[in-house]
Design a protein around this motif. Structure first.
Motif, PDB file in Angstrom:
ATOM      1  N   VAL A  53       0.838  -1.202   0.000  1.00  0.00           N
ATOM      2  CA  VAL A  53       0.000   0.000   0.000  1.00  0.00           C
ATOM      3  C   VAL A  53       0.873   1.254   0.000  1.00  0.00           C
ATOM      4  O   VAL A  53       0.615   2.215  -0.735  1.00  0.00           O
ATOM      5  CB  VAL A  53      -0.946   0.006   1.211  1.00  0.00           C
ATOM      6  CG1 VAL A  53      -1.743   1.302   1.275  1.00  0.00           C
ATOM      7  CG2 VAL A  53      -1.891  -1.194   1.153  1.00  0.00           C
ATOM      8  N   GLY A  54       1.915   1.242   0.825  1.00  0.00           N
ATOM      9  CA  GLY A  54       2.790   2.407   0.907  1.00  0.00           C
ATOM     10  C   GLY A  54       3.528   2.680  -0.384  1.00  0.00           C
ATOM     11  O   GLY A  54       3.763   3.829  -0.754  1.00  0.00           O
ATOM     12  N   GLY A  55       3.882   1.617  -1.109  1.00  0.00           N
ATOM     13  CA  GLY A  55       4.543   1.798  -2.391  1.00  0.00           C
ATOM     14  C   GLY A  55       3.602   2.330  -3.453  1.00  0.00           C
ATOM     15  O   GLY A  55       4.005   3.062  -4.355  1.00  0.00           O
ATOM     16  N   MET A  56       2.321   1.972  -3.347  1.00  0.00           N
ATOM     17  CA  MET A  56       1.338   2.416  -4.331  1.00  0.00           C
ATOM     18  C   MET A  56       0.858   3.838  -4.059  1.00  0.00           C
ATOM     19  O   MET A  56       0.780   4.659  -4.975  1.00  0.00           O
ATOM     20  CB  MET A  56       0.139   1.454  -4.329  1.00  0.00           C
ATOM     21  CG  MET A  56       0.470   0.052  -4.821  1.00  0.00           C
ATOM     22  SD  MET A  56      -0.883  -1.122  -4.583  1.00  0.00           S
ATOM     23  CE  MET A  56      -2.066  -0.544  -5.788  1.00  0.00           C
TER      24      MET A  56
ATOM     25  N   PHE B 242       0.569   4.293 -13.211  1.00  0.00           N
ATOM     26  CA  PHE B 242       1.655   4.773 -12.354  1.00  0.00           C
ATOM     27  C   PHE B 242       1.283   4.767 -10.869  1.00  0.00           C
ATOM     28  O   PHE B 242       2.075   4.310 -10.037  1.00  0.00           O
ATOM     29  CB  PHE B 242       2.117   6.169 -12.780  1.00  0.00           C
ATOM     30  CG  PHE B 242       3.270   6.686 -11.975  1.00  0.00           C
ATOM     31  CD1 PHE B 242       4.524   6.095 -12.055  1.00  0.00           C
ATOM     32  CD2 PHE B 242       3.114   7.765 -11.108  1.00  0.00           C
ATOM     33  CE1 PHE B 242       5.590   6.557 -11.302  1.00  0.00           C
ATOM     34  CE2 PHE B 242       4.164   8.236 -10.359  1.00  0.00           C
ATOM     35  CZ  PHE B 242       5.423   7.631 -10.444  1.00  0.00           C
ATOM     36  N   PRO B 243       0.095   5.243 -10.464  1.00  0.00           N
ATOM     37  CA  PRO B 243      -0.248   5.161  -9.032  1.00  0.00           C
ATOM     38  C   PRO B 243      -0.433   3.730  -8.531  1.00  0.00           C
ATOM     39  O   PRO B 243      -0.450   3.501  -7.320  1.00  0.00           O
ATOM     40  CB  PRO B 243      -1.571   5.935  -8.935  1.00  0.00           C
ATOM     41  CG  PRO B 243      -1.611   6.788 -10.141  1.00  0.00           C
ATOM     42  CD  PRO B 243      -0.923   5.992 -11.211  1.00  0.00           C
ATOM     43  N   LEU B 244      -0.600   2.771  -9.470  1.00  0.00           N
ATOM     44  CA  LEU B 244      -0.787   1.372  -9.071  1.00  0.00           C
ATOM     45  C   LEU B 244       0.522   0.601  -9.018  1.00  0.00           C
ATOM     46  O   LEU B 244       0.571  -0.502  -8.463  1.00  0.00           O
ATOM     47  CB  LEU B 244      -1.747   0.680 -10.044  1.00  0.00           C
ATOM     48  CG  LEU B 244      -3.206   1.145  -9.977  1.00  0.00           C
ATOM     49  CD1 LEU B 244      -3.978   0.643 -11.190  1.00  0.00           C
ATOM     50  CD2 LEU B 244      -3.870   0.674  -8.695  1.00  0.00           C
ATOM     51  N   VAL B 245       1.572   1.147  -9.633  1.00  0.00           N
ATOM     52  CA  VAL B 245       2.874   0.485  -9.577  1.00  0.00           C
ATOM     53  C   VAL B 245       3.285   0.348  -8.108  1.00  0.00           C
ATOM     54  O   VAL B 245       3.230   1.318  -7.345  1.00  0.00           O
ATOM     55  CB  VAL B 245       3.936   1.283 -10.358  1.00  0.00           C
ATOM     56  CG1 VAL B 245       5.332   0.741 -10.087  1.00  0.00           C
ATOM     57  CG2 VAL B 245       3.639   1.219 -11.857  1.00  0.00           C
ATOM     58  N   GLY B 246       3.677  -0.825  -7.731  1.00  0.00           N
ATOM     59  CA  GLY B 246       3.991  -1.098  -6.333  1.00  0.00           C
ATOM     60  C   GLY B 246       3.231  -2.298  -5.806  1.00  0.00           C
ATOM     61  O   GLY B 246       3.560  -2.835  -4.746  1.00  0.00           O
TER      62      GLY B 246
ATOM     63  N   LEU C 131       8.704   6.919  -0.891  1.00  0.00           N
ATOM     64  CA  LEU C 131      10.138   6.917  -1.194  1.00  0.00           C
ATOM     65  C   LEU C 131      10.873   5.925  -0.297  1.00  0.00           C
ATOM     66  O   LEU C 131      11.768   5.197  -0.758  1.00  0.00           O
ATOM     67  CB  LEU C 131      10.707   8.324  -1.016  1.00  0.00           C
ATOM     68  CG  LEU C 131      12.187   8.515  -1.351  1.00  0.00           C
ATOM     69  CD1 LEU C 131      12.467   8.149  -2.796  1.00  0.00           C
ATOM     70  CD2 LEU C 131      12.620   9.960  -1.070  1.00  0.00           C
ATOM     71  N   ASN C 132      10.488   5.857   0.969  1.00  0.00           N
ATOM     72  CA  ASN C 132      11.116   4.907   1.884  1.00  0.00           C
ATOM     73  C   ASN C 132      10.939   3.468   1.405  1.00  0.00           C
ATOM     74  O   ASN C 132      11.890   2.683   1.369  1.00  0.00           O
ATOM     75  CB  ASN C 132      10.509   5.057   3.285  1.00  0.00           C
ATOM     76  CG  ASN C 132      10.951   3.955   4.228  1.00  0.00           C
ATOM     77  OD1 ASN C 132      12.108   3.857   4.607  1.00  0.00           O
ATOM     78  ND2 ASN C 132      10.008   3.087   4.607  1.00  0.00           N
ATOM     79  N   GLY C 133       9.716   3.125   1.005  1.00  0.00           N
ATOM     80  CA  GLY C 133       9.457   1.767   0.544  1.00  0.00           C
ATOM     81  C   GLY C 133      10.224   1.427  -0.721  1.00  0.00           C
ATOM     82  O   GLY C 133      10.769   0.321  -0.854  1.00  0.00           O
ATOM     83  N   TRP C 134      10.336   2.374  -1.631  1.00  0.00           N
ATOM     84  CA  TRP C 134      11.026   2.112  -2.892  1.00  0.00           C
ATOM     85  C   TRP C 134      12.538   2.126  -2.746  1.00  0.00           C
ATOM     86  O   TRP C 134      13.241   1.477  -3.523  1.00  0.00           O
ATOM     87  CB  TRP C 134      10.554   3.098  -3.961  1.00  0.00           C
ATOM     88  CG  TRP C 134       9.190   2.751  -4.449  1.00  0.00           C
ATOM     89  CD1 TRP C 134       8.043   3.450  -4.248  1.00  0.00           C
ATOM     90  CD2 TRP C 134       8.820   1.595  -5.191  1.00  0.00           C
ATOM     91  NE1 TRP C 134       6.982   2.803  -4.816  1.00  0.00           N
ATOM     92  CE2 TRP C 134       7.433   1.658  -5.401  1.00  0.00           C
ATOM     93  CE3 TRP C 134       9.529   0.499  -5.697  1.00  0.00           C
ATOM     94  CZ2 TRP C 134       6.731   0.673  -6.100  1.00  0.00           C
ATOM     95  CZ3 TRP C 134       8.835  -0.481  -6.399  1.00  0.00           C
ATOM     96  CH2 TRP C 134       7.448  -0.380  -6.584  1.00  0.00           C
ATOM     97  N   VAL C 135      13.052   2.862  -1.751  1.00  0.00           N
ATOM     98  CA  VAL C 135      14.494   2.759  -1.461  1.00  0.00           C
ATOM     99  C   VAL C 135      14.814   1.341  -0.987  1.00  0.00           C
ATOM    100  O   VAL C 135      15.837   0.753  -1.359  1.00  0.00           O
ATOM    101  CB  VAL C 135      14.927   3.811  -0.416  1.00  0.00           C
ATOM    102  CG1 VAL C 135      16.334   3.502   0.122  1.00  0.00           C
ATOM    103  CG2 VAL C 135      14.924   5.203  -1.035  1.00  0.00           C
ATOM    104  N   LEU C 136      13.929   0.770  -0.171  1.00  0.00           N
ATOM    105  CA  LEU C 136      14.104  -0.617   0.251  1.00  0.00           C
ATOM    106  C   LEU C 136      14.095  -1.554  -0.960  1.00  0.00           C
ATOM    107  O   LEU C 136      14.981  -2.408  -1.103  1.00  0.00           O
ATOM    108  CB  LEU C 136      12.984  -1.012   1.220  1.00  0.00           C
ATOM    109  CG  LEU C 136      12.884  -2.512   1.577  1.00  0.00           C
ATOM    110  CD1 LEU C 136      14.082  -2.932   2.409  1.00  0.00           C
ATOM    111  CD2 LEU C 136      11.587  -2.807   2.304  1.00  0.00           C
ATOM    112  N   ILE C 137      13.136  -1.380  -1.856  1.00  0.00           N
ATOM    113  CA  ILE C 137      13.008  -2.251  -3.021  1.00  0.00           C
ATOM    114  C   ILE C 137      14.200  -2.109  -3.955  1.00  0.00           C
ATOM    115  O   ILE C 137      14.649  -3.093  -4.554  1.00  0.00           O
ATOM    116  CB  ILE C 137      11.700  -1.957  -3.777  1.00  0.00           C
ATOM    117  CG1 ILE C 137      10.484  -2.303  -2.897  1.00  0.00           C
ATOM    118  CG2 ILE C 137      11.633  -2.737  -5.081  1.00  0.00           C
ATOM    119  CD1 ILE C 137      10.404  -3.765  -2.516  1.00  0.00           C
ATOM    120  N   GLN C 138      14.746  -0.896  -4.093  1.00  0.00           N
ATOM    121  CA  GLN C 138      15.863  -0.707  -5.020  1.00  0.00           C
ATOM    122  C   GLN C 138      17.100  -1.504  -4.595  1.00  0.00           C
ATOM    123  O   GLN C 138      17.951  -1.826  -5.434  1.00  0.00           O
ATOM    124  CB  GLN C 138      16.218   0.781  -5.140  1.00  0.00           C
ATOM    125  CG  GLN C 138      16.994   1.366  -3.979  1.00  0.00           C
ATOM    126  CD  GLN C 138      17.326   2.829  -4.162  1.00  0.00           C
ATOM    127  OE1 GLN C 138      16.853   3.487  -5.082  1.00  0.00           O
ATOM    128  NE2 GLN C 138      18.144   3.371  -3.273  1.00  0.00           N
ATOM    129  N   GLY C 139      17.191  -1.849  -3.321  1.00  0.00           N
ATOM    130  CA  GLY C 139      18.266  -2.719  -2.864  1.00  0.00           C
ATOM    131  C   GLY C 139      17.927  -4.190  -3.001  1.00  0.00           C
ATOM    132  O   GLY C 139      18.787  -5.017  -3.304  1.00  0.00           O
TER     133      GLY C 139
END
Length: 431
Positions: free
Chosen positions: A23-26, A205-209, A292-300
């Protein structure tokens, strides 16, 4: 064998944290700017939302079923490699990783723009906005260096806060319509296919995540069960919330909405008070920072999972004592920062649009691969076919330029394919 403490470090996400990650990523910068882009489409936007939500839910279910069928895979990227071959896995995973850090650049820009309502110097020059965005990227990178558990807790808190503005808009719209203070825009006489395709791409785009829990499956306890539950609950719930919010904005005149740079602030100031609108801006900033926090986690997690599956060189699989891929986090955040600074001469809005389009088109390669892999393995075939058709429509709506950019960036992974290990990596020692 790992101890209970080791498992707690490596798999800190239960159902609720995994759902918050989805949810936070979306819910981030996309939904808070989307009413402007969708304004010219009117009611066609509602049809686009329904198509996108159906596509996202179909892909989410397909991905979760694949994860259950291949429990040894370290996330959605590894599943792609296992079903479609190593070369495809490397190319798709690399493209998705590009989509993540480019999205982080766009989300950070949006967060800086929202914060500018409270700190005017941020909006004073494009460079100030860019430097603020870079600072946000690195602050949340430092948070993630503390381990996935700390990042997950932060995600739960910000997810609860970021839902508030969406609920406020829905309630205000209901009150305005039932009280006779507003009316919905008239229904269109027909639906233009080209406009619908564009709307599908915009609403994606808002659904990506929705794939976040599947991508980070290595961090989820009992992934065979919790990835499916978190993915479906998060995707369905957020999709329905988006649909209601988009419907609420149909009471605002299209011309007024299209000319706004802060649609949620406009809506609340129109149907409530200016003070409440300022509070909405604060929640919007929280929403983008949480995303941004959630996607920084995913980028790793994306390159780490690929390295452990043998799809990338071992350099990408090195972790700290907290099982954090420090090298990859620094590399990803550095690339996102460069992307922000490279475009620092443009306005914040222009930069956001460019990065959102790049991120969305790059992520479509993963969605298409998930659907094709499921069809090949005869797993969840009906939803896989729906998901593949959705991805094709979204590619079409994105246009040739975005498609070409995403393809070119994906091709840069070919040298890494040649350097990959021939077998999956064992657990990497702590640095």
């Amino acid at each position: 064998m790992d101890t209970v403490e080791d498992q707690a470090i490596k798999r800190p996400f239960g159902f609720w944290m995994a759902t918050a990650l989805v949810v936070g990523g979306m819910i981030g910068s996309g939904i808070f700017m989307m009413p402007v882009g969708l304004a010219p489409l009117g009611w066609i936007a509602m049809i686009a939302w329904i198509v996108s939500i159906a596509g996202a839910v179909s892909l989410a279910f397909t991905m979760s079923r694949l994860a259950q069928a291949i429990p040894a895979a370290t996330g959605a990227i590894a599943i792609t490699g296992a079903t479609l071959g190593e070369l495809t896995g490397v190319l798709i995973g690399w493209s998705y990783w590009v989509s993540v850090w480019s999205a982080n650049a766009g989300i950070a820009i949006a967060a800086a723009s929202y914060l500018g309502a409270f700190f005017p110097f941020i909006r004073a020059t494009p460079l100030n906005g860019a430097l603020t965005a870079v600072a946000l990227i690195w602050l949340l990178t430092l948070l993630n260096l503390g381990g996935a558990k700390a990042a997950g807790r932060f995600q739960v808190v910000t997810t609860l806060l970021k839902i508030a503005p969406l609920i406020v808009v829905i309630v205000l719209a209901i009150a305005a319509v039932t009280g006779g203070h507003a009316a919905f825009q008239p229904l269109p006489s027909g639906v233009a296919l080209g406009g619908l395709a564009t709307g599908v791409t915009l609403t994606l785009f808002p659904l990506v995540g929705f794939e976040a829990a599947g991508v980070a499956a290595e961090r989820v306890r009992d992934p065979a069960r919790n990835v499916m539950r978190a993915t479906m609950a998060g995707t369905t719930g957020t999709g329905l919330l988006y649909l209601l919010v988009s419907g609420a904005f149909l009471i605002v005149p299209m011309a007024t909405l299209a000319g706004s740079s802060a649609p949620f602030e406009l809506f609340v100031s129109t149907y409530w008070t200016a003070e409440a609108a300022l509070a909405i801006s604060a929640f919007a900033a929280i929403a983008t920072i949480g995303a941004l926090n959630g996607w920084v986690l995913i980028q790793g997690e994306v390159p780490l999972g690929m390295a452990r599956a043998g799809l990338l060189p071992g350099w990408f699989g090195q972790v700290s004592s907290r099982d954090v891929p420090v090298r990859v986090l620094f590399l990803s955040s550095s690339l996102a920062s460069v992307l922000v600074l490279f475009n620092s001469s443009a306005s914040l809005g222009q930069v956001f649009v460019f990065m959102a389009l790049l991120a969305t088109c790059s992520s479509l390669w993963l969605y298409a691969a998930i659907a094709i892999g499921a069809i090949k393995r005869r797993i969840a075939v009906p939803t896989a076919i729906i998901g593949l058709a959705f991805a094709v429509v979204a590619f079409w709506g994105a246009g040739e330029k975005a498609f070409a950019w995403s393809f070119a960036l994906m091709a840069t992974a070919l040298p890494l394919y040649l350097l990959r290990p021939r077998v999956a990596l064992a657990e990497q020692p702590a640095e």
